[in-house]
Design a protein around this motif. Structure first.
Motif, PDB file in Angstrom:
ATOM      1  N   ALA A 211      54.420  17.460  18.026  1.00  0.00           N
ATOM      2  CA  ALA A 211      54.809  18.540  18.936  1.00  0.00           C
ATOM      3  C   ALA A 211      54.599  19.913  18.298  1.00  0.00           C
ATOM      4  N   GLY A 212      54.875  20.026  16.994  1.00  0.00           N
ATOM      5  CA  GLY A 212      54.690  21.302  16.322  1.00  0.00           C
ATOM      6  C   GLY A 212      53.225  21.721  16.285  1.00  0.00           C
ATOM      7  N   THR A 213      52.357  20.781  15.966  1.00  0.00           N
ATOM      8  CA  THR A 213      50.916  21.079  15.964  1.00  0.00           C
ATOM      9  C   THR A 213      50.448  21.467  17.363  1.00  0.00           C
ATOM     10  N   SER A 214      50.892  20.724  18.349  1.00  0.00           N
ATOM     11  CA  SER A 214      50.510  21.018  19.727  1.00  0.00           C
ATOM     12  C   SER A 214      51.041  22.376  20.173  1.00  0.00           C
ATOM     13  N   PHE A 215      52.256  22.707  19.755  1.00  0.00           N
ATOM     14  CA  PHE A 215      52.847  23.992  20.158  1.00  0.00           C
ATOM     15  C   PHE A 215      52.091  25.164  19.531  1.00  0.00           C
ATOM     16  N   VAL A 216      51.696  25.014  18.281  1.00  0.00           N
ATOM     17  CA  VAL A 216      50.912  26.076  17.631  1.00  0.00           C
ATOM     18  C   VAL A 216      49.585  26.262  18.366  1.00  0.00           C
ATOM     19  N   ILE A 217      48.942  25.148  18.716  1.00  0.00           N
ATOM     20  CA  ILE A 217      47.654  25.221  19.421  1.00  0.00           C
ATOM     21  C   ILE A 217      47.809  25.908  20.777  1.00  0.00           C
ATOM     22  N   CYS A 218      48.797  25.461  21.565  1.00  0.00           N
ATOM     23  CA  CYS A 218      48.943  26.021  22.912  1.00  0.00           C
ATOM     24  C   CYS A 218      49.414  27.471  22.871  1.00  0.00           C
ATOM     25  N   SER A 219      50.197  27.844  21.866  1.00  0.00           N
ATOM     26  CA  SER A 219      50.655  29.237  21.761  1.00  0.00           C
ATOM     27  C   SER A 219      49.492  30.166  21.449  1.00  0.00           C
ATOM     28  N   ILE A 220      48.687  29.796  20.455  1.00  0.00           N
ATOM     29  CA  ILE A 220      47.549  30.648  20.069  1.00  0.00           C
ATOM     30  C   ILE A 220      46.524  30.729  21.195  1.00  0.00           C
ATOM     31  N   LEU A 221      46.138  29.558  21.726  1.00  0.00           N
ATOM     32  CA  LEU A 221      45.122  29.544  22.782  1.00  0.00           C
ATOM     33  C   LEU A 221      45.634  30.195  24.067  1.00  0.00           C
ATOM     34  N   GLY A 222      46.888  29.897  24.432  1.00  0.00           N
ATOM     35  CA  GLY A 222      47.434  30.419  25.685  1.00  0.00           C
ATOM     36  C   GLY A 222      47.589  31.933  25.672  1.00  0.00           C
ATOM     37  N   VAL A 223      48.182  32.476  24.610  1.00  0.00           N
ATOM     38  CA  VAL A 223      48.384  33.922  24.527  1.00  0.00           C
ATOM     39  C   VAL A 223      47.033  34.640  24.425  1.00  0.00           C
ATOM     40  N   SER A 224      46.132  34.094  23.612  1.00  0.00           N
ATOM     41  CA  SER A 224      44.810  34.723  23.474  1.00  0.00           C
ATOM     42  C   SER A 224      44.042  34.710  24.790  1.00  0.00           C
ATOM     43  N   ALA A 225      44.052  33.564  25.473  1.00  0.00           N
ATOM     44  CA  ALA A 225      43.344  33.471  26.749  1.00  0.00           C
ATOM     45  C   ALA A 225      43.952  34.400  27.788  1.00  0.00           C
ATOM     46  N   GLY A 226      45.276  34.486  27.826  1.00  0.00           N
ATOM     47  CA  GLY A 226      45.922  35.393  28.775  1.00  0.00           C
ATOM     48  C   GLY A 226      45.596  36.845  28.503  1.00  0.00           C
ATOM     49  N   ALA A 227      45.574  37.226  27.226  1.00  0.00           N
ATOM     50  CA  ALA A 227      45.253  38.613  26.862  1.00  0.00           C
ATOM     51  C   ALA A 227      43.800  38.949  27.211  1.00  0.00           C
ATOM     52  N   ILE A 228      42.902  38.027  26.924  1.00  0.00           N
ATOM     53  CA  ILE A 228      41.482  38.268  27.235  1.00  0.00           C
ATOM     54  C   ILE A 228      41.267  38.360  28.744  1.00  0.00           C
ATOM     55  N   ALA A 229      41.920  37.470  29.497  1.00  0.00           N
ATOM     56  CA  ALA A 229      41.770  37.495  30.952  1.00  0.00           C
ATOM     57  C   ALA A 229      42.313  38.792  31.538  1.00  0.00           C
ATOM     58  N   ALA A 230      43.435  39.281  31.001  1.00  0.00           N
ATOM     59  CA  ALA A 230      44.004  40.539  31.498  1.00  0.00           C
ATOM     60  C   ALA A 230      43.121  41.721  31.144  1.00  0.00           C
ATOM     61  N   ALA A 231      42.561  41.711  29.927  1.00  0.00           N
ATOM     62  CA  ALA A 231      41.694  42.813  29.502  1.00  0.00           C
ATOM     63  C   ALA A 231      40.394  42.838  30.292  1.00  0.00           C
ATOM     64  N   ARG A 232      39.948  41.682  30.777  1.00  0.00           N
ATOM     65  CA  ARG A 232      38.701  41.592  31.551  1.00  0.00           C
ATOM     66  C   ARG A 232      39.006  41.184  32.994  1.00  0.00           C
ATOM     67  N   GLN A 233      40.015  41.820  33.580  1.00  0.00           N
ATOM     68  CA  GLN A 233      40.446  41.435  34.925  1.00  0.00           C
ATOM     69  C   GLN A 233      39.304  41.473  35.929  1.00  0.00           C
ATOM     70  N   PHE A 234      39.180  40.362  36.684  1.00  0.00           N
ATOM     71  CA  PHE A 234      38.169  40.171  37.731  1.00  0.00           C
ATOM     72  C   PHE A 234      36.751  40.033  37.179  1.00  0.00           C
ATOM     73  N   ALA A 235      36.600  40.035  35.861  1.00  0.00           N
ATOM     74  CA  ALA A 235      35.283  39.834  35.271  1.00  0.00           C
ATOM     75  C   ALA A 235      35.014  38.341  35.129  1.00  0.00           C
ATOM     76  N   LEU A 236      33.841  38.000  34.628  1.00  0.00           N
ATOM     77  CA  LEU A 236      33.465  36.597  34.477  1.00  0.00           C
ATOM     78  C   LEU A 236      34.415  35.865  33.538  1.00  0.00           C
ATOM     79  N   ALA A 237      34.806  36.520  32.451  1.00  0.00           N
ATOM     80  CA  ALA A 237      35.719  35.882  31.496  1.00  0.00           C
ATOM     81  C   ALA A 237      37.048  35.553  32.156  1.00  0.00           C
ATOM     82  N   ASP A 238      37.567  36.459  32.972  1.00  0.00           N
ATOM     83  CA  ASP A 238      38.832  36.234  33.678  1.00  0.00           C
ATOM     84  C   ASP A 238      38.709  35.055  34.636  1.00  0.00           C
ATOM     85  N   LYS A 239      37.630  34.992  35.386  1.00  0.00           N
ATOM     86  CA  LYS A 239      37.447  33.897  36.347  1.00  0.00           C
ATOM     87  C   LYS A 239      37.263  32.558  35.632  1.00  0.00           C
ATOM     88  N   ALA A 240      36.519  32.566  34.535  1.00  0.00           N
ATOM     89  CA  ALA A 240      36.302  31.320  33.795  1.00  0.00           C
ATOM     90  C   ALA A 240      37.605  30.809  33.199  1.00  0.00           C
TER      91      ALA A 240
END
Length: 315
Positions: free
Chosen positions: A102-131
Motif C-alpha cells: 500500500a505504501g508503494t502504491s500510495f507513493v506512485i499514485c500521489s506523485i502521478l496524480g498530483v503531477s498529472a493534475g497540475a499539468i492538465a490544469a496548466a494546459r487547460q483544454f489543450a491536447l495534454a489536458d484531454k489526454a
C-alpha cells in the motif's frame, strides 16, 4: 499544535469504539456455529461445547463484547485458533507486507496524480489536458481485480516480464530485485484508481488557484511559467489536495484486499479473507480493528500536515 493533535486523538476514540462494535456484531450475526466450523469432522457435542466455552461463545453477547474490548485495550487481541498463534503477532507480520504494497502504491499514485493534475490544469483544454482526462477516466472505470488479471495475462504470462504472483520467488535468492519484480504489478494495479481520483481533484484545485490574484501578480513580475505552476500554484493547491491524499490512502489500504487475492500477496487482506472462510472470529476482529486504527492515525497525520500548511484549520 499540541492541543489540536490532542483534540483529534480524543475525537478518534468514538470512531474506533464504533468500528469495534460494528465488527463484533457482524461476526456475531454470521449464521452457523463457529465452533462446528472450526472443528469440522471433530465437531462432537462435547468438543463443540468445550470450544464454545473456550471462545466465550456461551456467554451473553454484551458480556462477550465487554470482555473482548477489555482485552483489546490491554493489547491482548486473543489467539487465532486456525493458526494457533497470537492474533496481534499474525496481524503485525501480515501488516508489514500490506504496508509495503500500500505504501508503494500510495507513493506512485500521489506523485502521478498530483503531477498529472497540475499539468492538465496548466494546459487547460489543450491536447495534454484531454489526454490526461481520458486516461484518468479510463483508469477510474476499470475494476482493480479485472485490471490485475489482465496485467498478469499480458506482462506475466505472455511477455514474461514479471512474476505471476507472490512476494518472493519459490526458488532462488530473496533479494531486493526479486522483491521489486514481485511488487511492481500489484502496486501499479492498486495505484490506478487512486491516481485517477487524485489527478481529477488536483486539476480542479490547481485551476481554482491559477485564477487567483497572487498568480497574476507573480506572472506580472516576470516569474517563469514553470515556477508559477510548481512553486506558487501547486503549493497553494496542496491545502486542498492533502485531504484527498488522506482519503485515497484509506482507499489504497482497503483496496489492497482485492489486489492481494489476485496476486496472492501475503498481506492483511488475504489473511482476513482466509480467516473469514475459516470462521476465525478473533483473527478477523483483531485484524479489522488494527487496520482501522492505522487508518485513523494516518488521517490524523494528514490533518496535522494540512494544519501546518493552513493554520486557520486549527481554529
Amino acid at each position: 499544535m499540541a492541543g489540536y493533535i490532542l483534540k483529534r486523538l480524543v475525537s478518534a476514540i468514538p470512531v474506533l469504539l464504533g468500528i469495534s462494535i460494528i465488527v463484533f456484531l457482524i461476526m456475531a450475526m454470521i449464521p452457523g456455529d463457529p465452533a462446528m466450523a472450526i472443528l469440522g469432522s471433530y465437531a462432537t457435542p462435547e468438543n463443540v461445547e468445550k470450544l464454545n466455552r473456550d471462545l466465550g461463545l456461551d456467554k451473553p453477547l454484551v458480556q462477550r463484547y465487554l470482555i473482548w474490548l477489555g482485552n483489546l485495550v490491554q493489547g491482548d487481541f486473543g489467539r487465532s485458533f486456525s493458526l494457533n498463534r497470537a492474533v496481534l503477532d499474525e496481524v503485525l507480520e501480515r501488516f508489514n507486507t500490506t504496508l509495503l504494497l500500500a505504501g508503494t502504491s500510495f507513493v506512485i499514485c500521489s506523485i502521478l496524480g498530483v503531477s498529472a493534475g497540475a499539468i492538465a490544469a496548466a494546459r487547460q483544454f489543450a491536447l495534454a489536458d484531454k489526454a490526461i482526462t481520458f486516461v484518468v477516466l479510463l483508469g477510474i472505470s476499470i475494476p482493480s481485480f479485472f485490471l490485475g488479471m489482465m496485467m498478469i495475462l499480458l506482462f506475466s504470462v505472455n511477455l514474461r516480464w514479471f512474476p505471476v504472483s507472490g512476494m518472493w520467488p519459490i526458488y532462488g535468492t530473496r533479494d531486493l530485485s526479486a522483491l521489486v519484480s514481485h511488487l511492481t504489478l500489484p502496486a501499479l494495479v492498486l495505484a490506478v484508481v487512486a491516481t485517477g481520483v487524485i489527478a481529477r481533484l488536483s486539476r480542479s484545485a490547481m485551476l481554482e488557484v491559477l485564477r487567483q490574484d497572487f498568480i497574476r501578480t507573480a506572472r506580472a513580475k516576470g516569474v517563469h511559467e514553470r515556477g508559477v505552476i510548481w512553486r506558487h500554484a501547486l503549493r497553494a493547491a496542496m491545502v486542498s489536495i492533502i485531504p484527498v491524499l488522506g482519503v485515497q490512502a484509506g482507499f489504497v489500504l482497503s483496496g489492497a484486499v482485492y489486489v492481494e487475492i489476485v496476486f496472492q500477496w501475503p498481506g492483511v487482506g488475504r489473511m482476513l479473507v482466509d480467516a473469514i472462510l475459516k470462521r476465525d472470529i478473533l483473527l478477523v476482529q483483531g485484524g479489522v480493528v488494527f487496520v482501522a486504527a492505522c487508518y485513523v492515525m494516518f488521517n490524523l497525520a494528514v490533518d496535522v500536515a494540512q494544519s501546518l500548511l493552513d493554520p486557520r484549520i486549527r481554529t
